[in-house]
Design an enzyme around this catalytic site. Structure first.
Site, PDB file in Angstrom:
ATOM      1  N   HIS A   1       0.846  -1.196   0.000  1.00 37.99           N
ATOM      2  CA  HIS A   1       0.000   0.000   0.000  1.00 37.99           C
ATOM      3  C   HIS A   1       0.878   1.241   0.000  1.00 37.99           C
ATOM      4  O   HIS A   1       1.585   1.507   0.979  1.00 37.99           O
ATOM      5  CB  HIS A   1      -0.906   0.005   1.232  1.00 37.99           C
ATOM      6  CG  HIS A   1      -1.960  -1.045   1.213  1.00 37.99           C
ATOM      7  ND1 HIS A   1      -2.358  -1.739   2.337  1.00 37.99           N
ATOM      8  CD2 HIS A   1      -2.718  -1.526   0.200  1.00 37.99           C
ATOM      9  CE1 HIS A   1      -3.317  -2.593   2.017  1.00 37.99           C
ATOM     10  NE2 HIS A   1      -3.543  -2.490   0.722  1.00 37.99           N
TER      11      HIS A   1
ATOM     12  N   TYR B   1       3.506  -0.104   5.174  1.00 38.93           N
ATOM     13  CA  TYR B   1       4.046  -1.259   5.914  1.00 38.93           C
ATOM     14  C   TYR B   1       3.227  -2.529   5.700  1.00 38.93           C
ATOM     15  O   TYR B   1       3.093  -3.340   6.615  1.00 38.93           O
ATOM     16  CB  TYR B   1       4.142  -0.951   7.416  1.00 38.93           C
ATOM     17  CG  TYR B   1       4.675   0.419   7.718  1.00 38.93           C
ATOM     18  CD1 TYR B   1       5.969   0.786   7.337  1.00 38.93           C
ATOM     19  CD2 TYR B   1       3.899   1.372   8.367  1.00 38.93           C
ATOM     20  CE1 TYR B   1       6.467   2.051   7.605  1.00 38.93           C
ATOM     21  CE2 TYR B   1       4.388   2.638   8.637  1.00 38.93           C
ATOM     22  CZ  TYR B   1       5.668   2.976   8.252  1.00 38.93           C
ATOM     23  OH  TYR B   1       6.165   4.231   8.505  1.00 38.93           O
ATOM     24  N   HIS B   2       2.729  -2.737   4.476  1.00 40.82           N
ATOM     25  CA  HIS B   2       1.874  -3.891   4.213  1.00 40.82           C
ATOM     26  C   HIS B   2       2.352  -4.716   3.016  1.00 40.82           C
ATOM     27  O   HIS B   2       1.556  -5.050   2.126  1.00 40.82           O
ATOM     28  CB  HIS B   2       0.429  -3.428   3.957  1.00 40.82           C
ATOM     29  CG  HIS B   2      -0.188  -2.712   5.109  1.00 40.82           C
ATOM     30  ND1 HIS B   2      -1.257  -1.836   4.958  1.00 40.82           N
ATOM     31  CD2 HIS B   2       0.090  -2.748   6.435  1.00 40.82           C
ATOM     32  CE1 HIS B   2      -1.595  -1.366   6.138  1.00 40.82           C
ATOM     33  NE2 HIS B   2      -0.798  -1.895   7.055  1.00 40.82           N
ATOM     34  N   PRO B   3       3.621  -5.097   2.931  1.00 38.11           N
ATOM     35  CA  PRO B   3       4.083  -5.872   1.776  1.00 38.11           C
ATOM     36  C   PRO B   3       3.530  -7.300   1.797  1.00 38.11           C
ATOM     37  O   PRO B   3       3.470  -7.942   2.846  1.00 38.11           O
ATOM     38  CB  PRO B   3       5.607  -5.874   1.952  1.00 38.11           C
ATOM     39  CG  PRO B   3       5.804  -5.758   3.436  1.00 38.11           C
ATOM     40  CD  PRO B   3       4.700  -4.855   3.912  1.00 38.11           C
TER      41      PRO B   3
END
Length: 537
Positions: free
Chosen positions: A302, A475-477
């Site tokens: 994101h 911080y959403h890989p």
């Protein structure tokens, strides 16, 4: 080094990584006393006061430390050549031990889409029971929430007045309030529920592992163990090689090796073990055990822009003499009542909104932060303030994770490839305008904050320029060992690595597409569901 190798461990299941998914998986498998589980974690217990006190996330997330891998990306063309920052948790609980604790599952359509891509058993109705099984929700119950799981979910306990001001501004802008964004419908302005118990962080390490250390004789947690590679013989995973206290050791798996090292390190470990794109492996000098070109591809994240506002009010985090005195009072309050500012996760309110009314799900997410967030909190300025994130929820850009070293201690090569697809920028420009409209409502604008980074930005080209100059990850890989049946899939719908026996991947890397929201809850769900897939195999 070869002479130091010795087999000192043997378990039915060897799990690499005790993070959000791995901790849940290890706990569920070890509920059966006849099954031995070895959980190998590169960090420690991650249960210090900095982990337990929610506001102390500011000490864990912005820089590299023993609890944070703190990776960097390669320079990003879409971000004017800037190097992005990718914090990742290290220790039991993984990133759930250093994140902002917002409990968000994603949209129903996300999981139905996974199923439509050739992944039976992963539709919303299939995964909902696993979300509910993990959850001990103090506010909501059936049919969408559980109240007896190990993972405590609570309402915020900071009692901060600015959270309501953002909610009021959102409603003034015409957006409805949604009391439960994880229930029937996601869209709306919201207060986030959080992974907390009694005003303290509830990571997956604390929920699923720490209560059972020493009590379940079949659950063995090996800490400070950095796994170097998977041992493969005749197309079958038989164990792992790991480093601990400068010794290289081996653990054998009688049934399966399960990788749960996260979106960056799961594909890295596969590649170091000879599984991946042959070209990458050969360039790194690694023998190809299995040509699996999808390993490390399909990276999604994101992309996020932050409005930063200065407002000198002691209810907002910041640097000042008065702020220090106020914090001392708040620490005393938290110790006595487990309420107040020390109990804040900072991101107490937010929204899931549509940039176009005809969309079937929200495509932007907002987080309202009770602090000025500049450069991931690494830039500290005098004064107090707040920040408002806006993120593109369903990016079309795809990146990669690769390696350029045989050294398992070397960081992976991370390229999110932000804004490679023009639709991502178009979505974020629309989201910028929607967010600014909320901030211009009386409940916020009437406070007369000072705009730090978007003054005189109005045209689309100006908005794009400021986004490229400061946007970065939320911080959403996910997605680098994707689940599916196509040529680029790494695991099948049972999470088994295609082409290797007795090897699975269980973490956010298996998501074929990113969920529309924070990814931690979905990673925990994956761990829960994987336990049943394994036990019912």
């Amino acid at each position: 080094m070869e002479a130091l190798k010795m087999t000192i461990y043997q378990f039915d299941y060897v799990i690499v990584g005790g993070g959000s998914a791995g901790a849940a998986l290890a706990s569920r498998l070890s509920e059966n006393p006849k099954i031995t589980v070895g959980l190998f974690e590169a960090g420690g217990e991650a249960n210090t006061i900095l982990h337990r006190a929610p506001m102390a996330v500011v000490a864990l997330m912005p820089k590299k430390n023993e609890h944070n891998w703190a990776f960097n990306t390669v320079p990003q063309k879409g971000l004017n050549g800037r190097v992005g920052y990718q914090p990742r948790g290290r220790g039991l609980g993984g990133s759930s031990a250093i994140n902002a604790m917002a409990y968000v599952r994603g949209h129903k359509n996300d999981f139905n889409h996974w199923e439509s891509l050739g992944n039976p058993g992963w539709g919303y109705n299939d995964v909902l029971p696993y979300f509910m099984r993990s959850e001990n929700n103090e506010t909501f119950g059936a049919p969408y929430h559980g109240r007896s799981g190990p993972l405590h979910i609570s309402d915020g306990r900071s009692d901060n007045p600015f959270t309501q001001k953002f909610i009021d501004a959102g409603q003034e802008a015409g957006h409805k309030f949604n009391a439960d964004i994880n229930g029937e419908e996601q869209e709306g302005i919201c207060r986030f529920q959080v992974n907390m118990v009694n005003g303290e962080r509830c990571s997956t390490g604390r929920a699923f592992i720490l209560p059972f250390l020493g009590r379940r004789k079949n659950l063995h947690v090996i800490q400070h163990a950095h796994v170097k590679k998977i041992l493969i013989e005749n197309g079958t995973a038989i164990g792992i090689e790991f480093q601990q206290d400068k010794k290289v050791l081996i653990a054998h798996a009688k049934r399966e090796v399960i990788i749960s090292a996260g979106t960056f390190q799961s594909p890295q470990l596969l590649m170091l073990s000879g599984i991946g794109d042959p070209k990458i492996l050969q360039e790194a000098g690694i023998e190809v055990k299995l040509a699996l070109p999808g390993v490390g591809k399909n990276l999604q994240d994101h992309i996020d822009f932050i409005f930063v506002s200065k407002l000198n009010n002691l209810d907002l985090a910041g640097l000042s003499i008065g702020g220090g005195l106020h914090l001392i009072k708040e620490i005393k309050k938290w110790r006595a009542t487990r309420r107040g500012f020390v109990a804040t996760n900072y991101a107490e309110a937010g929204a899931f909104l549509k940039t176009k009314p005809e969309l079937n799900a929200p495509d932007i997410q907002l987080h309202f932060i009770l602090a000025r967030v500049e450069d991931h909190g690494r830039k500290m300025s005098m004064g107090h303030g707040f920040s408002t994130h806006v993120a593109c929820l369903r990016p079309k850009s795809r990146g990669t994770v690769s390696i350029n070293s045989l050294d398992a201690n070397a960081p992976p090569v991370i390229d999110p490839n932000f804004f490679d697809h023009p639709d991502d920028m178009a979505t974020l420009i629309s989201g910028f305008k929607i967010t600014r409209n909320i901030l211009n409502q009386q409940s916020i604008a009437g406070l007369k904050p000072t705009d730090i980074n978007t003054t005189n930005v109005s045209t689309d080209s100006e908005i794009e320029a400021v986004i490229r100059s400061s946007a970065d990850t939320l911080y959403h890989p996910v997605g680098t060992c994707k689940m599916g049946s196509d040529d680029m899939a790494v695991v099948d719908s049972n999470l088994k690595v295609r082409g290797i026996n007795n090897l699975r991947v269980v973490d956010a890397s298996i998501m074929p597409t990113i969920v529309g929201g924070n990814t931690n809850a979905a990673a925990i769900m994956i761990g829960e569901k994987a336990a049943d897939l394994i036990l019912n195999n």
